[in-house]
Write an enzyme that holds these catalytic residues in place. Structure first.
Site, PDB file in Angstrom:
ATOM      1  N   ARG A 102      53.589  48.171  42.048  1.00  0.00           N
ATOM      2  CA  ARG A 102      53.079  47.529  40.837  1.00  0.00           C
ATOM      3  C   ARG A 102      53.767  48.141  39.609  1.00  0.00           C
ATOM      4  NH1 ARG A 102      48.789  45.011  39.543  1.00  0.00           N
ATOM      5  NH2 ARG A 102      50.416  43.881  38.457  1.00  0.00           N
ATOM      6  N   HIS A 113      50.684  49.231  34.406  1.00  0.00           N
ATOM      7  CA  HIS A 113      49.813  48.221  33.790  1.00  0.00           C
ATOM      8  C   HIS A 113      48.455  48.818  33.477  1.00  0.00           C
ATOM      9  CE1 HIS A 113      48.933  48.133  38.096  1.00  0.00           C
ATOM     10  NE2 HIS A 113      47.700  47.787  37.755  1.00  0.00           N
ATOM     11  N   TYR A 161      52.576  52.240  41.022  1.00  0.00           N
ATOM     12  CA  TYR A 161      52.050  52.684  42.319  1.00  0.00           C
ATOM     13  C   TYR A 161      52.417  51.672  43.408  1.00  0.00           C
ATOM     14  CZ  TYR A 161      48.032  49.614  41.088  1.00  0.00           C
ATOM     15  OH  TYR A 161      47.238  48.563  40.702  1.00  0.00           O
ATOM     16  N   HIS A 185      44.470  47.517  33.141  1.00  0.00           N
ATOM     17  CA  HIS A 185      43.530  46.409  33.368  1.00  0.00           C
ATOM     18  C   HIS A 185      42.578  46.307  32.180  1.00  0.00           C
ATOM     19  CE1 HIS A 185      44.485  45.857  37.700  1.00  0.00           C
ATOM     20  NE2 HIS A 185      44.722  47.155  37.676  1.00  0.00           N
ATOM     21  N   TYR A 194      44.759  56.043  41.073  1.00  0.00           N
ATOM     22  CA  TYR A 194      43.424  55.742  40.555  1.00  0.00           C
ATOM     23  C   TYR A 194      42.415  56.750  41.093  1.00  0.00           C
ATOM     24  CZ  TYR A 194      44.719  50.980  39.051  1.00  0.00           C
ATOM     25  OH  TYR A 194      45.277  49.899  38.433  1.00  0.00           O
TER      26      TYR A 194
HETATM   27 FE   LIG Z   1      46.035  48.214  38.957  1.00  0.00          FE
END
Ligand SMILES: [Fe+2]
Length: 232
Positions: A153, A156, A143, A158, A104
């Site tokens: 994770r 995905h 990640y 969000h 991110y």
């Molecule tokens: Fe996330």
């Protein structure tokens, strides 16, 4: 004023406390909830002016910089539907995600995966008269996170949905089919099967564009028997 945007209490929605998802242990309310009446501010506004407040659509997340974003380009499309499968227009869908390497653009994300100078990971679209939305992005990478040893994770995206008023805000995550990490993920597994599958998009060759991008379908149902699981 009576609440006019009640949520249904059903098994498809994740609990506030799910011990395998470690941060819920500290964050879940330990006492009975106190119902706070909705006020006119939350139930009446700001209808019909989201674009003025937030700006217009940002439907192509691969072209927000000088160069093309790295990764597998994908198209995600679907409809926003109510409990009777009726299209819900004018829903603002805010989108945020990691880049193709699973990183991110965020001060607290510092694991050793590369940032992509051509990908911010933020988008926004608004459902049309048929409830339809569509955006272009890259498939996010998995990640690691600190929930437990070797926790990753699944890929995905969000999503935050806003209808005609602040009280209508709903937040969820969209997953990808055939991702082996979903079965191991405490966040996804806070929603039991078969409901968990409602958060998994479907690959669709008719959404896929030749020589351009793979296509995924993801309908979002706001409430009722087929409601998409939403974060508490
Ligand atoms: Fe996330």
């Amino acid at each position: 004023m009576a609440d006019i945007y009640n949520r249904e209490d059903e098994k498809a929605q994740p609990p506030t406390l799910f011990p395998a998802y470690a941060s819920t242990v500290r964050r879940a309310p330990a006492q009975a909830l106190i119902r706070i009446p909705q006020t006119i501010t939350e139930t009446s506004g700001p209808a019909d002016c989201w674009e003025d407040l937030m700006g217009g659509a940002m439907a192509d997340m691969t072209k927000q910089h000088a160069g093309e974003a790295l990764g597998q380009r994908i198209i995600v499309t679907g409809r926003v539907l109510d409990e009777n499968a009726k299209p819900v227009p004018n829903t603002v869908i805010e989108i945020w995600q990691a880049n193709a390497a699973g990183r991110y653009v965020h001060a607290r994300d510092d694991w050793p995966a590369p940032l992509d100078p051509n990908f911010t990971g933020v988008g926004r679209v608004i459902s049309d008269a048929q409830g339809r939305y569509r955006y272009v992005t890259v498939r996010p990478g998995a990640y690691p996170w600190g929930n437990h040893h070797n926790a990753w994770r699944p890929a995905h995206i969000h999503l935050s949905l806003l209808g005609p008023a602040f009280a209508t805000r709903l937040v969820t995550q969209m997953y990808f089919p055939d991702d082996p990490l979903i079965d191991l993920d405490p966040i996804a597994n806070a929603v039991p099967m078969p409901y968990r599958d409602r958060m998994v998009s479907r690959f669709d060759i008719s959404v896929t564009e030749p020589n351009f991008a793979l296509g995924y379908l993801f309908d979002i149902v706001l409430r009722g028997r087929h409601a998409t699981p939403m974060e508490p």
